[in-house]
Design an enzyme around this catalytic site. Sequence first.
Site, PDB file in Angstrom:
ATOM      1  N   LYS A   1       0.836  -1.216   0.000  1.00 48.19           N
ATOM      2  CA  LYS A   1       0.000   0.000   0.000  1.00 48.19           C
ATOM      3  C   LYS A   1       0.867   1.261   0.000  1.00 48.19           C
ATOM      4  CE  LYS A   1      -1.659   1.611   4.011  1.00 48.19           C
ATOM      5  NZ  LYS A   1      -1.398   3.024   4.352  1.00 48.19           N
ATOM      6  N   ASN A   2       1.891   1.284   0.858  1.00 49.72           N
ATOM      7  CA  ASN A   2       2.652   2.526   1.035  1.00 49.72           C
ATOM      8  C   ASN A   2       3.638   2.787  -0.091  1.00 49.72           C
ATOM      9  OD1 ASN A   2       1.123   2.978   3.248  1.00 49.72           O
ATOM     10  ND2 ASN A   2       2.671   2.345   4.741  1.00 49.72           N
TER      11      ASN A   2
ATOM     12  N   ARG B   1      -4.063  10.832   3.881  1.00 51.20           N
ATOM     13  CA  ARG B   1      -2.853  11.626   4.067  1.00 51.20           C
ATOM     14  C   ARG B   1      -1.988  11.580   2.814  1.00 51.20           C
ATOM     15  NH1 ARG B   1       0.365  13.676   7.649  1.00 51.20           N
ATOM     16  NH2 ARG B   1       2.599  13.276   7.523  1.00 51.20           N
TER      17      ARG B   1
ATOM     18  N   CYS C   1      -3.916  12.246  12.229  1.00 48.10           N
ATOM     19  CA  CYS C   1      -4.847  11.125  12.398  1.00 48.10           C
ATOM     20  C   CYS C   1      -4.604  10.550  13.797  1.00 48.10           C
ATOM     21  CB  CYS C   1      -4.688  10.106  11.316  1.00 48.10           C
ATOM     22  SG  CYS C   1      -3.360   8.987  11.640  1.00 48.10           S
TER      23      CYS C   1
ATOM     24  N   ARG D   1       1.280  14.302  12.789  1.00 41.95           N
ATOM     25  CA  ARG D   1       1.595  14.122  11.364  1.00 41.95           C
ATOM     26  C   ARG D   1       1.915  15.448  10.660  1.00 41.95           C
ATOM     27  NH1 ARG D   1      -0.713   9.004  10.165  1.00 41.95           N
ATOM     28  NH2 ARG D   1       0.879   8.783   8.587  1.00 41.95           N
ATOM     29  N   PRO D   2       2.919  16.208  11.131  1.00 41.13           N
ATOM     30  CA  PRO D   2       3.266  17.471  10.468  1.00 41.13           C
ATOM     31  C   PRO D   2       3.876  17.231   9.083  1.00 41.13           C
ATOM     32  CG  PRO D   2       4.893  16.930  12.115  1.00 41.13           C
ATOM     33  CD  PRO D   2       3.795  15.914  12.264  1.00 41.13           C
ATOM     34  N   ILE D   3       3.995  18.304   8.286  1.00 33.90           N
ATOM     35  CA  ILE D   3       4.629  18.149   6.960  1.00 33.90           C
ATOM     36  C   ILE D   3       5.767  19.152   6.791  1.00 33.90           C
ATOM     37  CG2 ILE D   3       2.528  17.255   5.845  1.00 33.90           C
ATOM     38  CD1 ILE D   3       2.358  20.122   4.512  1.00 33.90           C
ATOM     39  N   ASP D   4       6.335  19.614   7.912  1.00 32.47           N
ATOM     40  CA  ASP D   4       7.392  20.624   7.827  1.00 32.47           C
ATOM     41  C   ASP D   4       8.595  20.169   7.015  1.00 32.47           C
ATOM     42  OD1 ASP D   4       7.466  18.946  10.293  1.00 32.47           O
ATOM     43  OD2 ASP D   4       9.477  19.775  10.404  1.00 32.47           O
ATOM     44  N   GLN D   5       8.911  18.894   7.030  1.00 34.29           N
ATOM     45  CA  GLN D   5      10.069  18.413   6.263  1.00 34.29           C
ATOM     46  C   GLN D   5       9.781  18.363   4.771  1.00 34.29           C
ATOM     47  OE1 GLN D   5      13.157  17.788   7.849  1.00 34.29           O
ATOM     48  NE2 GLN D   5      11.952  18.865   9.381  1.00 34.29           N
TER      49      GLN D   5
ATOM     50  N   ASP E   1       4.593   0.354  11.993  1.00 33.97           N
ATOM     51  CA  ASP E   1       3.300  -0.160  11.508  1.00 33.97           C
ATOM     52  C   ASP E   1       3.042  -1.589  11.972  1.00 33.97           C
ATOM     53  OD1 ASP E   1       3.271   1.546   8.278  1.00 33.97           O
ATOM     54  OD2 ASP E   1       2.931   2.216  10.336  1.00 33.97           O
TER      55      ASP E   1
ATOM     56  N   ILE F   1       8.478   6.382  16.859  1.00 29.06           N
ATOM     57  CA  ILE F   1       8.167   7.125  15.633  1.00 29.06           C
ATOM     58  C   ILE F   1       6.984   8.062  15.839  1.00 29.06           C
ATOM     59  CG2 ILE F   1       7.588   6.941  13.185  1.00 29.06           C
ATOM     60  CD1 ILE F   1      10.297   5.695  13.774  1.00 29.06           C
TER      61      ILE F   1
ATOM     62  N   ARG G   1      -8.769   0.139   4.574  1.00 27.31           N
ATOM     63  CA  ARG G   1      -7.899   1.101   3.895  1.00 27.31           C
ATOM     64  C   ARG G   1      -6.577   0.449   3.509  1.00 27.31           C
ATOM     65  NH1 ARG G   1      -6.965   6.500   7.096  1.00 27.31           N
ATOM     66  NH2 ARG G   1      -5.437   6.588   5.413  1.00 27.31           N
TER      67      ARG G   1
HETATM   68  C1  EPZ Z   1       4.302   6.716   6.346  1.00 27.43           C
HETATM   69  O1  EPZ Z   1       3.640   7.774   6.998  1.00 27.43           O
HETATM   70  C2  EPZ Z   1       3.296   5.594   6.272  1.00 27.43           C
HETATM   71  N1  EPZ Z   1       2.129   6.027   5.496  1.00 27.43           N
HETATM   72  C3  EPZ Z   1       2.857   5.191   7.670  1.00 27.43           C
HETATM   73  O2  EPZ Z   1       2.024   4.051   7.547  1.00 27.43           O
HETATM   74  C4  EPZ Z   1       4.085   4.778   8.471  1.00 27.43           C
HETATM   75  O3  EPZ Z   1       3.681   4.544   9.810  1.00 27.43           O
HETATM   76  C5  EPZ Z   1       5.126   5.903   8.458  1.00 27.43           C
HETATM   77  O4  EPZ Z   1       5.436   6.254   7.095  1.00 27.43           O
HETATM   78  C6  EPZ Z   1       6.419   5.492   9.135  1.00 27.43           C
HETATM   79  O5  EPZ Z   1       6.934   4.337   8.522  1.00 27.43           O
HETATM   80  C7  EPZ Z   1       2.241   6.011   4.147  1.00 27.43           C
HETATM   81  O6  EPZ Z   1       3.265   5.655   3.598  1.00 27.43           O
HETATM   82  C8  EPZ Z   1       1.028   6.453   3.399  1.00 27.43           C
HETATM   83  P1  EPZ Z   1       6.736   9.758   8.379  1.00 27.43           P
HETATM   84  P2  EPZ Z   1       4.336   9.239   7.006  1.00 27.43           P
HETATM   85  O7  EPZ Z   1       6.732  11.026   7.624  1.00 27.43           O
HETATM   86  O8  EPZ Z   1       5.090   9.419   5.767  1.00 27.43           O
HETATM   87  C9  EPZ Z   1       7.472  12.987  11.748  1.00 27.43           C
HETATM   88  C10 EPZ Z   1       0.131   2.744   7.770  1.00 27.43           C
HETATM   89  O9  EPZ Z   1      -0.271   2.173   8.775  1.00 27.43           O
HETATM   90  N2  EPZ Z   1       7.422  13.965  10.656  1.00 27.43           N
HETATM   91  O10 EPZ Z   1       7.793   8.744   8.115  1.00 27.43           O
HETATM   92  O11 EPZ Z   1       3.308  10.208   7.391  1.00 27.43           O
HETATM   93  C11 EPZ Z   1       6.137  12.327  11.987  1.00 27.43           C
HETATM   94  O12 EPZ Z   1       5.339  13.113  12.858  1.00 27.43           O
HETATM   95  C12 EPZ Z   1       0.640   4.162   7.884  1.00 27.43           C
HETATM   96  O13 EPZ Z   1       0.223   2.239   6.625  1.00 27.43           O
HETATM   97  C13 EPZ Z   1       7.754  15.287  10.916  1.00 27.43           C
HETATM   98  O14 EPZ Z   1       8.062  15.652  12.052  1.00 27.43           O
HETATM   99  O15 EPZ Z   1       5.340   9.046   8.228  1.00 27.43           O
HETATM  100  C14 EPZ Z   1       6.533  11.020  12.618  1.00 27.43           C
HETATM  101  O16 EPZ Z   1       6.758  11.230  14.001  1.00 27.43           O
HETATM  102  C15 EPZ Z   1       0.405   4.739   9.279  1.00 27.43           C
HETATM  103  N3  EPZ Z   1       7.718  16.193   9.902  1.00 27.43           N
HETATM  104  C16 EPZ Z   1       7.855  10.679  11.945  1.00 27.43           C
HETATM  105  O17 EPZ Z   1       8.334  11.907  11.365  1.00 27.43           O
HETATM  106  C17 EPZ Z   1       7.381  15.824   8.614  1.00 27.43           C
HETATM  107  O18 EPZ Z   1       7.397  16.698   7.724  1.00 27.43           O
HETATM  108  C18 EPZ Z   1       7.723   9.660  10.816  1.00 27.43           C
HETATM  109  O19 EPZ Z   1       6.710  10.110   9.938  1.00 27.43           O
HETATM  110  C19 EPZ Z   1       7.054  14.478   8.361  1.00 27.43           C
HETATM  111  C20 EPZ Z   1       7.087  13.564   9.394  1.00 27.43           C
END
Ligand code: EPZ
Length: 430
Positions: free
Chosen positions: A22-23, A93, A117, A122-126, A305, A327, A397
């Site tokens: 999925k991811n 997302r 969620c 789930r910020p997007i600052d990066q 996950d 995480i 989902r």
């Molecule tokens: C992806 O989410 C996956 N979703 C998640 O799977 C998975 O848990 C996660 O990666 C970690 O492996 C999809 O791929 C659609 P991250 P993502 O950005 O990209 C912080 C599932 O069950 N962060 O790697 O949103 C964030 O808050 C889902 O299939 C920032 O601070 O995860 C978290 O603490 C749930 N700033 C950490 O990084 C940012 O700009 C990892 O998040 C982005 C993230």
Amino acid sequence: MEQYVIKGGTPLQGKVTISGAKNAALGILAASVMTDEEVSILNVPGVNDTAVMLDAIRAMGGSVIRKDVHSFDICGRDVDPYSPGSDTLRKIRAGYYFIGAMLGKYRYASVPLPGGCNIGSRPIDQHVKGFRALGAEVVVENGTVTAKAERLKGAHIYFDVVSVGATINVMMAACLAEGMTILENVAKEPHIVDVASFLNSMGANVKGAGTDTIRIRGVQRLHASEYTIIPDQIEAGTFMCMAAATRGDVTIEGVIPIHLESIAAKLREMGNTVISYDEAVRVIGAEKQRSTDVKTLPYPGFPTDMQPQISAALCLAEGTSVVTESIFENRFKYVDELRLMGAEIKVEGNVSVIEGPVKFTGAHVTAPDLRAGAALVIAALSAEGISTVDGISYILRGYEDFDEKIRDLGGEIRVAESERDVQKFILSVG
Ligand code: EPZ
């Protein structure tokens, strides 16, 4: 509201085939509109999140031809980057992957954002940091992210946080930027490598995916491709935990065993037998299992996950297990539900302490998110008696044919749409 009704106690036996990841699919479907030529994507998992992404491509003006339940021909030629960020995308997302894809191709993107969620803010600052480093102006307002750039120029970007989403999103935009982009402190999950491989199959120049540093030399445009998505690491791990928890004997087929190493290692530490083949793993659940500690980390560490699922299995193991979720800040919401089935778990911040073994008993529980839902199903399949699991829309989902696959392994599970359905199931299983 749809729910699963489950009669626990049957050790799962047999073979299950894993669907596409999925991811990986969510990033690849977004990237598929980056060329004006037709791309064929195979092994797309038939889950709700991929259906939403395909609907969004149609809503933007792209064409999507369904060849079969897992195969789609997609053409982004007629996508209108100024089409209103369809509300379809607000549902998931991963819609934000269209920012990197459209910014790269059109130098413009406007995409609605979902809120945080149940597992964290789930910020997007990066993501924003990466787009701005490439030269884009990014504005987040009214729940929509708008990114635009006269030119996109390669940059050297160090991510402050290892982020799957930011790595994929910025990698996509950089593919069509001018010059070299170097991404440091990137995520290394199998789905990152799969998206990079797909981009390269369209003529991009991405090197180092799966390592700590990704180098991308921008190209003018991308071209047609036919691509098959890798199998889903987390679906496979979920069935591995299911086999262990129910003391069953299950062969999980159509997988890449190296992707499952951290999960296999933990199940072996618990006393289970895990045998790896070329494209399958077999899990034989031990009658008596022992506790172990788990800390979630970016790949190749233990996947976040899989944290709820292994925790459900650890409730049935002898001893005290400590699970650290490093995480996400809020990924223990399922613990309250597991307690209804008899779990003995204490949560302090991002650490849970599990005392086992307990004997799960059937209860009515509600899934708070996707992977928590899977964990509750694992617990219900291992419980004595009947359980109902609400909130299965979360599970649908991310898991294709979840109840069918479990039934094919001998699990007693049905989708119930009414109390009458629940009673019918109870009568049928005796
Ligand atoms: C992806 O989410 C996956 N979703 C998640 O799977 C998975 O848990 C996660 O990666 C970690 O492996 C999809 O791929 C659609 P991250 P993502 O950005 O990209 C912080 C599932 O069950 N962060 O790697 O949103 C964030 O808050 C889902 O299939 C920032 O601070 O995860 C978290 O603490 C749930 N700033 C950490 O990084 C940012 O700009 C990892 O998040 C982005 C993230």
